[in-house]
Design a protein around this motif. Structure first.
Motif, short mmCIF file in Angstrom:
data_model
loop_
_atom_site.label_atom_id
_atom_site.label_comp_id
_atom_site.label_asym_id
_atom_site.label_seq_id
_atom_site.Cartn_x
_atom_site.Cartn_y
_atom_site.Cartn_z
N ASP A 1 7.69 12.36 -5.62
CA ASP A 1 6.49 11.60 -5.26
C ASP A 1 5.26 12.51 -5.25
O ASP A 1 4.18 12.11 -5.68
CB ASP A 1 6.67 10.95 -3.88
CG ASP A 1 7.65 9.79 -3.91
OD1 ASP A 1 7.48 8.92 -4.78
OD2 ASP A 1 8.57 9.77 -3.09
N ASP B 1 -11.78 13.03 -13.85
CA ASP B 1 -12.54 12.13 -14.72
C ASP B 1 -13.80 11.62 -14.04
O ASP B 1 -14.85 11.50 -14.67
CB ASP B 1 -11.66 10.94 -15.14
CG ASP B 1 -12.44 9.98 -16.01
OD1 ASP B 1 -12.61 10.28 -17.20
OD2 ASP B 1 -12.90 8.94 -15.49
N VAL B 2 -13.69 11.33 -12.76
CA VAL B 2 -14.88 10.89 -12.03
C VAL B 2 -15.97 11.95 -12.12
O VAL B 2 -17.12 11.66 -12.45
CB VAL B 2 -14.53 10.60 -10.56
CG1 VAL B 2 -15.79 10.49 -9.72
CG2 VAL B 2 -13.72 9.31 -10.46
N VAL C 1 -7.17 2.61 -5.69
CA VAL C 1 -6.04 3.48 -6.02
C VAL C 1 -6.10 4.75 -5.18
O VAL C 1 -5.10 5.20 -4.63
CB VAL C 1 -6.05 3.83 -7.52
CG1 VAL C 1 -4.98 4.85 -7.82
CG2 VAL C 1 -5.84 2.58 -8.35
N ARG D 1 -0.39 14.13 -10.06
CA ARG D 1 -0.74 13.87 -11.45
C ARG D 1 -1.86 12.83 -11.52
O ARG D 1 -2.85 13.00 -12.23
CB ARG D 1 0.49 13.36 -12.20
CG ARG D 1 0.08 12.79 -13.50
CD ARG D 1 1.18 12.37 -14.42
NE ARG D 1 0.53 12.11 -15.69
CZ ARG D 1 1.13 12.00 -16.84
NH1 ARG D 1 2.42 12.12 -16.89
NH2 ARG D 1 0.46 11.76 -17.93
N LEU D 2 -1.69 11.76 -10.75
CA LEU D 2 -2.72 10.71 -10.74
C LEU D 2 -4.02 11.23 -10.14
O LEU D 2 -5.10 10.93 -10.64
CB LEU D 2 -2.21 9.52 -9.92
CG LEU D 2 -2.11 8.18 -10.64
CD1 LEU D 2 -1.78 7.08 -9.65
CD2 LEU D 2 -3.39 7.86 -11.37
N ASP E 1 4.18 13.12 -8.83
CA ASP E 1 3.59 11.92 -9.41
C ASP E 1 2.20 11.67 -8.85
O ASP E 1 1.25 11.38 -9.58
CB ASP E 1 4.51 10.73 -9.13
CG ASP E 1 4.12 9.50 -9.92
OD1 ASP E 1 3.73 9.66 -11.09
OD2 ASP E 1 4.21 8.40 -9.37
N LEU E 2 2.11 11.80 -7.56
CA LEU E 2 0.85 11.54 -6.86
C LEU E 2 -0.24 12.51 -7.31
O LEU E 2 -1.38 12.10 -7.58
CB LEU E 2 1.14 11.68 -5.38
CG LEU E 2 0.19 11.18 -4.33
CD1 LEU E 2 1.00 10.77 -3.11
CD2 LEU E 2 -0.76 12.29 -3.95
N ARG F 1 -11.84 -0.31 -8.36
CA ARG F 1 -10.42 -0.10 -8.62
C ARG F 1 -10.01 1.35 -8.42
O ARG F 1 -8.94 1.64 -7.88
CB ARG F 1 -10.08 -0.58 -10.03
CG ARG F 1 -9.95 -2.09 -10.10
CD ARG F 1 -10.05 -2.63 -11.49
NE ARG F 1 -10.13 -4.09 -11.48
CZ ARG F 1 -11.21 -4.77 -11.20
NH1 ARG F 1 -12.33 -4.12 -10.90
NH2 ARG F 1 -11.20 -6.08 -11.19
N ILE F 2 -10.85 2.27 -8.85
CA ILE F 2 -10.53 3.67 -8.61
C ILE F 2 -10.52 3.94 -7.11
O ILE F 2 -9.66 4.67 -6.60
CB ILE F 2 -11.53 4.59 -9.34
CG1 ILE F 2 -11.34 4.46 -10.85
CG2 ILE F 2 -11.35 6.03 -8.91
CD1 ILE F 2 -12.23 5.38 -11.66
N GLU G 1 0.83 -1.21 0.00
CA GLU G 1 0.00 0.00 0.00
C GLU G 1 0.86 1.25 0.00
O GLU G 1 0.33 2.35 -0.02
CB GLU G 1 -0.91 0.02 1.24
CG GLU G 1 -1.98 -1.05 1.22
CD GLU G 1 -2.77 -1.05 2.52
OE1 GLU G 1 -2.97 0.01 3.11
OE2 GLU G 1 -3.20 -2.15 2.93
N GLU H 1 -0.69 7.93 1.14
CA GLU H 1 0.61 8.55 0.89
C GLU H 1 0.56 10.05 1.14
O GLU H 1 1.53 10.65 1.61
CB GLU H 1 1.04 8.28 -0.56
CG GLU H 1 1.53 6.89 -0.79
CD GLU H 1 2.23 6.77 -2.14
OE1 GLU H 1 1.56 6.42 -3.12
OE2 GLU H 1 3.45 7.04 -2.21
N ALA I 1 -18.07 7.28 -8.31
CA ALA I 1 -17.94 6.57 -9.59
C ALA I 1 -18.30 5.10 -9.46
O ALA I 1 -18.43 4.41 -10.48
CB ALA I 1 -16.52 6.71 -10.12
N VAL J 1 -5.95 13.27 -12.75
CA VAL J 1 -6.57 12.45 -13.79
C VAL J 1 -7.81 11.75 -13.26
O VAL J 1 -8.90 11.84 -13.83
CB VAL J 1 -5.58 11.40 -14.31
CG1 VAL J 1 -6.24 10.51 -15.33
CG2 VAL J 1 -4.37 12.07 -14.88
N LEU J 2 -7.65 11.08 -12.14
CA LEU J 2 -8.74 10.24 -11.65
C LEU J 2 -9.92 11.07 -11.14
O LEU J 2 -11.06 10.87 -11.56
CB LEU J 2 -8.24 9.33 -10.53
CG LEU J 2 -7.25 8.25 -10.95
CD1 LEU J 2 -6.86 7.40 -9.76
CD2 LEU J 2 -7.85 7.38 -12.05
#
Lengths: 246, 246
Positions: free
Chosen positions: A107, A121-122, A179, A113-114, A110-111, A175-176, A87, A186, A171, A117-118
DNA sequence: GCATATTTGTCCGTATGTATA
DNA sequence: CTATACATACGGACAAATATG
């Protein structure tokens, strides 16, 4: 790697009270839980210690003592370690032990960025949402607002994060959700190494409220745009705080 | 770590006639590996057995026999189980054991939703990409094309998946890579349930080529659009095949 | 640089509980 | 319903690597 922390050089010798208090919390928590596997129980307890900041980034997590505190065998505890390391809440270093990781600026980038996106989009995919679904968001928001009045900025932070977890929960994607849970965990690590709760959390209460109101009016695209900017600003602020620490 | 496996699949010529020979394959594989922890080694071996289809969805994975085959203790093997269950390649059922999961139609939908979001976003963010970075994509594509000529549709499938893994790798995002690795693993599970390799993989070679050429011309937005449609079509085809199986 | 103590990595034996034939 | 098989969990043991003096 002798970078930051270790800001308290005087000690190393004993003083059972201060550095062992989270061990006591583990022992206390161990009594509460019910069924499920021992390894998962131990992982739940440890996860809480980490995300709530009692186990700080960079800390070593010794097998032996922790197994004693959590009242599980070493083997069982190691299963829990594997769970948490997957995790992102622990990292293994061969023959050196397990540590709470110290996220870097990379980090953070990167974090976020995700996240962008997620989460965006939701929001864009919410056409025809039942407005009852927004109730948990409002609850989280009010939790933050109450905590802000009380001056409990850490709790404001958990409210904000809960807001975003419920947001992606709209959503209905397992899986979303998984993540996101990892990202939030984090994120808490990052907050704990910065430790400027008010500046980090307070400004976002109002922005979360704005997003919620857009959602309540069915303006999902606008909400996504607002959220996008929100996340850019938040990332920028965290990076700035990061630089002032190092 | 979670890199892309090298070649030497020895390619399991016929598709018939063995139930327990994966246990032998485990024992053989166990000798090859080098350093790292035993638990991770065992996890690597098991992962390979699952993703290459020797351990089929729905199978029970008995810890005693497997520990013997992989020549590790049960404790160590259980650590590996925890790792893989977190990757979605195994599921725990309390007091019943560990099983290879059988994804459902809902899983397919959820999984493709995430794929579309992540992969398309990666492509849209590639401004100023060094064209050398596309070499691995071309290699994967040519792998698929060669396998198609040889009629090895399973290998076409792994080539296609490798293409997409390298594609998201262009983003240089460890977290996106990790999520993608998990998605690809689950996808392989799904392919193994359906077992119509040619219809499932062959049509996408040309489409991957089209995407690659768009990327080589710097038309990232167009590539993303093409990929989006690609993923919608692929999902639809898988769902159709699913219904014909159940 | 070396010897020692500590901790991790791994395995084994075993006891208990749960599910299934 | 009993019996059996197996998963769950524990504690001890030893080797190997690391940290410490």
């Amino acid at each position: 790697m002798t970078t930051i922390n270790e800001a308290t050089p005087s000690s190393t010798g004993g003083a059972a009270g201060r550095e062992a208090d989270w061990l006591g919390a583990v022992a206390a928590e161990a009594a509460l839980f019910g069924p499920s596997s021992s390894a998962e129980r131990a992982a739940d307890i440890l996860r809480k210690q980490i995300t709530e900041g009692r186990l700080r980034p960079g800390s070593r997590v010794p097998e032996k003592e922790l197994a004693a505190a959590a009242k599980v065998s070493r083997n069982t505890l190691r299963e829990a370690f594997r769970l948490l390391s997957h995790e992102g809440l622990l990292v293994y270093e061969m023959h050196r032990g397990v540590f709470v990781p110290q996220p870097t600026e990379a980090d953070v980038v990167d974090l976020y960025r995700l996240r962008r996106v997620l989460e965006c989009d939701v929001l864009r995919g919410l056409e025809g949402l039942d407005s009852d679904r927004l109730v948990p968001l409002r609850a989280a928001l009010e939790h933050s607002e109450a905590a802000a009045v009380a001056g409990d900025w850490a709790e404001v932070g958990t409210g904000n994060m809960r807001f975003h977890e419920h947001l992606v929960g709209l959503a209905d994607s397992p899986r979303i959700n998984a993540v996101t849970a990892r990202l939030v965990a984090e994120l808490r690590l990052i907050f704990h190494i910065i430790a400027q709760p008010q500046e980090l959390h307070e400004p976002y209460i109002a922005r979360n409220r704005a997003i919620l109101e857009l959602l309540e009016n069915g303006r999902y695209g606008d909400a996504a745009d607002e959220l996008h900017q929100y996340l850019l600003d938040s990332e920028e602020r965290i990076l700035a705080a990061f630089r002032s620490v190092s």
